[in-house]
Design a protein around this motif. Structure first.
Motif, PDB file in Angstrom:
ATOM      1  N   SER A  31      69.410  67.409  17.539  1.00 37.27           N
ATOM      2  CA  SER A  31      68.767  68.234  18.569  1.00 37.27           C
ATOM      3  C   SER A  31      69.736  69.196  19.238  1.00 37.27           C
ATOM      4  O   SER A  31      69.318  70.176  19.873  1.00 37.27           O
ATOM      5  N   ASN A  32      71.058  68.947  19.126  1.00 35.72           N
ATOM      6  CA  ASN A  32      72.040  69.846  19.736  1.00 35.72           C
ATOM      7  C   ASN A  32      72.238  71.137  18.947  1.00 35.72           C
ATOM      8  O   ASN A  32      72.719  72.135  19.497  1.00 35.72           O
ATOM      9  N   GLY A  33      71.923  71.097  17.670  1.00 33.73           N
ATOM     10  CA  GLY A  33      71.989  72.301  16.852  1.00 33.73           C
ATOM     11  C   GLY A  33      73.387  72.741  16.473  1.00 33.73           C
ATOM     12  O   GLY A  33      73.569  73.880  16.019  1.00 33.73           O
ATOM     13  N   TYR A  34      74.379  71.864  16.621  1.00 34.60           N
ATOM     14  CA  TYR A  34      75.739  72.254  16.266  1.00 34.60           C
ATOM     15  C   TYR A  34      75.967  72.194  14.756  1.00 34.60           C
ATOM     16  O   TYR A  34      76.705  73.011  14.201  1.00 34.60           O
ATOM     17  N   LEU A  90      82.080  63.403  18.428  1.00 31.48           N
ATOM     18  CA  LEU A  90      81.422  63.368  17.116  1.00 31.48           C
ATOM     19  C   LEU A  90      79.955  62.971  17.245  1.00 31.48           C
ATOM     20  O   LEU A  90      79.099  63.468  16.499  1.00 31.48           O
ATOM     21  N   GLU A  91      79.658  62.117  18.211  1.00 29.91           N
ATOM     22  CA  GLU A  91      78.270  61.711  18.425  1.00 29.91           C
ATOM     23  C   GLU A  91      77.405  62.918  18.805  1.00 29.91           C
ATOM     24  O   GLU A  91      76.286  63.082  18.320  1.00 29.91           O
ATOM     25  N   SER A 111      86.206  62.508  18.198  1.00 33.07           N
ATOM     26  CA  SER A 111      85.874  63.882  18.585  1.00 33.07           C
ATOM     27  C   SER A 111      86.264  64.870  17.495  1.00 33.07           C
ATOM     28  O   SER A 111      87.118  64.592  16.648  1.00 33.07           O
ATOM     29  N   LEU A 112      85.640  66.030  17.545  1.00 32.88           N
ATOM     30  CA  LEU A 112      86.141  67.187  16.805  1.00 32.88           C
ATOM     31  C   LEU A 112      87.194  67.839  17.688  1.00 32.88           C
ATOM     32  O   LEU A 112      86.942  68.109  18.859  1.00 32.88           O
ATOM     33  N   PRO A 115      88.230  67.843  11.815  1.00 36.69           N
ATOM     34  CA  PRO A 115      86.843  67.340  11.766  1.00 36.69           C
ATOM     35  C   PRO A 115      86.672  65.952  12.357  1.00 36.69           C
ATOM     36  O   PRO A 115      85.622  65.634  12.922  1.00 36.69           O
ATOM     37  N   LYS A 116      87.702  65.112  12.240  1.00 36.22           N
ATOM     38  CA  LYS A 116      87.612  63.749  12.756  1.00 36.22           C
ATOM     39  C   LYS A 116      88.611  63.504  13.872  1.00 36.22           C
ATOM     40  O   LYS A 116      88.925  62.369  14.204  1.00 36.22           O
ATOM     41  N   GLY A 117      89.094  64.598  14.448  1.00 35.99           N
ATOM     42  CA  GLY A 117      89.917  64.493  15.641  1.00 35.99           C
ATOM     43  C   GLY A 117      91.388  64.261  15.373  1.00 35.99           C
ATOM     44  O   GLY A 117      91.797  63.851  14.292  1.00 35.99           O
TER      45      GLY A 117
END
Length: 313
Positions: free
Chosen positions: A288-291, A281-282, A224-225, A214-216
């Motif tokens: 708005s990205n819907g992830y 992660l950003e 990053s993921l 989750p935090k790379g």
């Protein structure tokens, strides 16, 4: 003579029987039947990699790939003892591509070769347009015979082989209704621990699972993921390398504009392939990205091609 038969000494033998006969009469040969040559020729699959085999107490493998309108047939020495800069292995090598038409041994290359830190591979190239002479029913046969192995600066001991080895590698398109796995993760923000794994699922001859950080991890740590596909148990044998051509993805739950990255990899007995910087992660947390919706995320993998290997001896 049917398309799946070869001519040898005036007799009709099946392709498989001829391969077995070659292996029984040449102790230090490894033969590889590739079923699915069109996938290599069209670059749907980047390469085909043999199982590891041992000659002269050292580990080798064969790689077949296509680049710039040539097919490359590569013999590689891959033994872990061959490290550093001062090792050498002298040997005789015959690389053979078997004919699908007239004589059985049609295109081969004998050579005395010195493998060392700067020369770990030996190759034969053939124009793609000529491969029709070596392909029948989408199958081609390649072999490497290695004799008179003389290692230098290596502690190698071995028992002489009593016969050759042979395998069939089938490159297959994965059925659409069996190609996707989706992992639904709820309460994403409450996850503790460095990584989390999905349950196992089966595609082709292997079981697989996804692992998410989750935090790379590695260069993705903190930014990053990270996401990886892992190969685990074998559903069917033998326990050899398995090709997977696949896409890892995080699903967009709003607009179906999924974030995905394609991969190709030959997985060993416990291999993994993925991306430490799979999704920033950003970007993951941008609404708005819907992830990530209501603290819920969908992570998936889709398989396109996979290999299955069978020993022929």
């Amino acid at each position: 003579v049917s398309d799946d038969h070869y001519l040898e000494m005036g007799q009709t033998l099946s392709l498989e029987d001829t391969i077995r006969a070659e292996a029984k009469s040449h102790n230090n040969v490894h033969l590889m039947l590739v079923d699915g040559m069109s996938k290599l020729m069209t670059r749907q699959v980047e390469n085909c990699v043999s199982s590891d085999f041992y000659v002269g107490g050292l580990k080798w493998n064969i790689v077949i790939l296509q680049q710039q309108d040539c097919l490359y047939f590569v013999l590689a020495i891959t033994d872990s003892k061959c490290i550093g800069s001062n090792w050498k292995v002298n040997c005789n090598v015959t690389l053979t591509i078997y004919s699908a038409t007239s004589s059985f041994l049609n295109h081969n290359r004998w050579t005395w070769f010195c493998f060392d830190a700067n020369n770990t591979t030996l190759l034969v190239s053939i124009p793609v347009k000529n491969m029709q002479d070596f392909t029948v029913n989408d199958k081609s046969v390649f072999s490497a015979e290695i004799t008179n192995v003389i290692p230098q600066s290596l502690d190698v001991g071995w028992t002489p082989r009593t016969m050759g080895t042979a395998e069939s590698i089938k490159l297959m398109e994965v059925e659409r209704n069996k190609s996707k796995f989706t992992w639904k993760i709820t309460h994403f923000s409450t996850f503790v621990g460095e990584h989390h794994s999905s349950y196992q699922f089966t595609v082709g001859p292997r079981k697989w699972y996804l692992r998410m950080y989750p935090k790379g991890t590695s260069e993705g740590k903190g930014n990053s993921l990270s996401l990886y596909l892992h190969a685990s148990d074998y559903v069917t044998g033998p326990n050899t390398k398995t090709l997977a051509v696949f896409k890892l993805r995080v699903l967009d739950q709003l607009k179906r504009n999924h974030h995905e990255i394609g991969q190709q990899f030959w997985f060993g007995t416990d291999g993994q392939k993925g991306e430490p910087k799979f999704l920033a992660l950003e970007e993951l947390h941008k609404a708005s990205n819907g992830y990530l919706v209501n603290d819920q995320i969908y992570i998936g993998v889709e398989f396109f091609y996979i290999s299955a290997t069978q020993n022929m001896i």
